[in-house]
Write an enzyme that holds these catalytic residues in place. Structure first.
Site: not given
Ligand SMILES: [Zn+2]
Length: 387
Positions: A76, A142-143, A360
């Site tokens: 993800d 995870e995010e 990100h």
């Molecule tokens: Zn990561």
């Protein structure tokens, strides 16, 4: 002889799946197809929790014996942000001037692609079987809130009798150049609220009231006065940071009944969550004396400190890195938390992946040459691990 796919082509296939949490968008299918083709037994496991989206996860293993090396990670990604601000489409998988662009290029579809490419190449060169076991533990959660991901997948694997000896998480561990940093641990995180009770009253008659505002100021100072420790062999000193003071009093002529202050502690391996709480509460009691009435409400935390002490495994990964990059990586425990903290409860774990600089961000990207280097490093790890 058919050649195995390159990390670049695998990474492009993954990047073209817009798998913003909780969507999978076909990302795990890409991995399933490749790993099945190489002889892995592949499980797809969906986890649910009321109030959160169902999440698809993947566990794949080849071999039945130890030693067992696991590659872990997440497919993800965080949202692309302003899509028009990207030089190349966030989900296009474009290469320009030797750079692969896309959301997840470094965090961490690129890292997973390198691990898969290295593994397929290793198996092809070694009769299709490792002298032990290789597995992939890949989550789609995870995010974001990370409740239907690694934690549950590890429990699921443990219930099936899976035992890992070592794990590499392909998060972007390197700071500036590939080979500069292996993460071998992370500090723990614990938040709390300091609450001081006074007695409400009129500011003109303070003898009839007890003002918690100067008292909380005194306690904040006292709790920051002495360091929690002076660091350890693998960690920087723990730090306690007050992040807000809240009285919520709209009046200037009323002494409030209560004052609260939020804080967070990042703690090293001198402490456990329990001893850390005891230490802070002990200092609070001493600072309060007989007069101030205060207590701490601790918030739940699943971020315990962990460290894989330098030894045979970190040496092995370091040697594979040095062979490809001519660098001796720093063994680092800085930065925020990651899924490695959960894996550390089951086996020794390190994080080593691409360079994290653009994670990100708009135009997240990695040099294609870094994909080649990371693949060669993972390949060197496999070679040494199953010697
Ligand atoms: Zn990561």
């Amino acid at each position: 002889m058919t050649s195995t796919p390159t990390a670049l082509s695998i990474a492009q296939d993954l990047l073209r799946c817009p798998s913003v949490t909780p969507a999978d968008a076909g990302a795990l299918d890409v991995l399933e197809t490749l790993l099945k083709g190489a002889g892995f037994t592949v499980h797809r496991v969906t986890f649910s929790e009321p109030g959160t989206a169902d999440i698809d996860n993947l566990y794949a293993r080849i071999g039945n014996t130890s030693p067992h090396l696991c590659f872990a990670g997440h497919t993800d990604v965080v949202p692309p942000g302003d899509a028009s601000a990207w030089t190349h489409g966030a989900f296009a998988g474009d290469v320009a001037d030797g750079l692969l662009y896309g959301r997840g290029a470094v965090d961490m579809k690129g890292g997973i692609a390198c691990a898969v490419a290295a593994t397929l190449d290793y198996l092809a060169a070694n009769g299709g079987q490792p002298k032990g076991s290789i597995s992939f533990l890949i989550t789609g959660d995870e995010e974001d809130v990370a409740v239907n991901g690694t934690v549950k997948l590890l429990q699921w694997a443990a219930e099936r009798g899976e035992q890992f000896d070592h794990c590499i998480v392909g998060e972007p561990s390197n700071v500036e150049t590939i080979g500069d940093t292996i993460k071998i641990g992370r500090r723990g995180s614990q938040s709390g609220v300091l609450i001081v009770d006074g007695v409400q009253g009129h500011v003109a008659y303070p003898h009839r009231a007890a003002n918690p505002v100067p008292d909380i100021a005194k306690l904040i100072t006292a709790l920051n006065d002495e360091p929690l420790d002076h660091g350890s062999a693998q960690f920087q000193p723990s730090n306690l940071e007050f992040t807000s003071v809240d009285v919520g009093n709209p009046a200037t002529n009323v002494i409030p009944a209560q004052a609260r202050a939020k804080f967070n502690i990042r703690f090293n391996d001198h402490h456990t969550q329990e001893t850390l709480k005891a230490l802070v509460e002990h200092r609070l009691v001493a600072a309060c004396g007989n007069r101030i009435r205060a207590h701490i409400e601790w918030l739940p935390s699943n971020a315990d400190v962990f460290v894989t002490k330098p030894g045979a495994f970190t040496d092995l990964v370091g040697a594979a890195i040095a062979e490809v990059t001519r660098r001796t990586p720093e063994l680092n425990t800085g930065g925020g938390t990651s899924d490695a903290r959960f894996i550390a409860k089951y086996c020794q774990v390190v994080e080593f992946g691409l360079v994290g600089q653009t994670m990100h961000q708009i135009d997240e990207r990695t040099p294609v040459s870094d994909l080649d280097k990371l693949t060669a490093i993972y390949r060197g790890v496999l070679e040494r691990y199953f010697k």
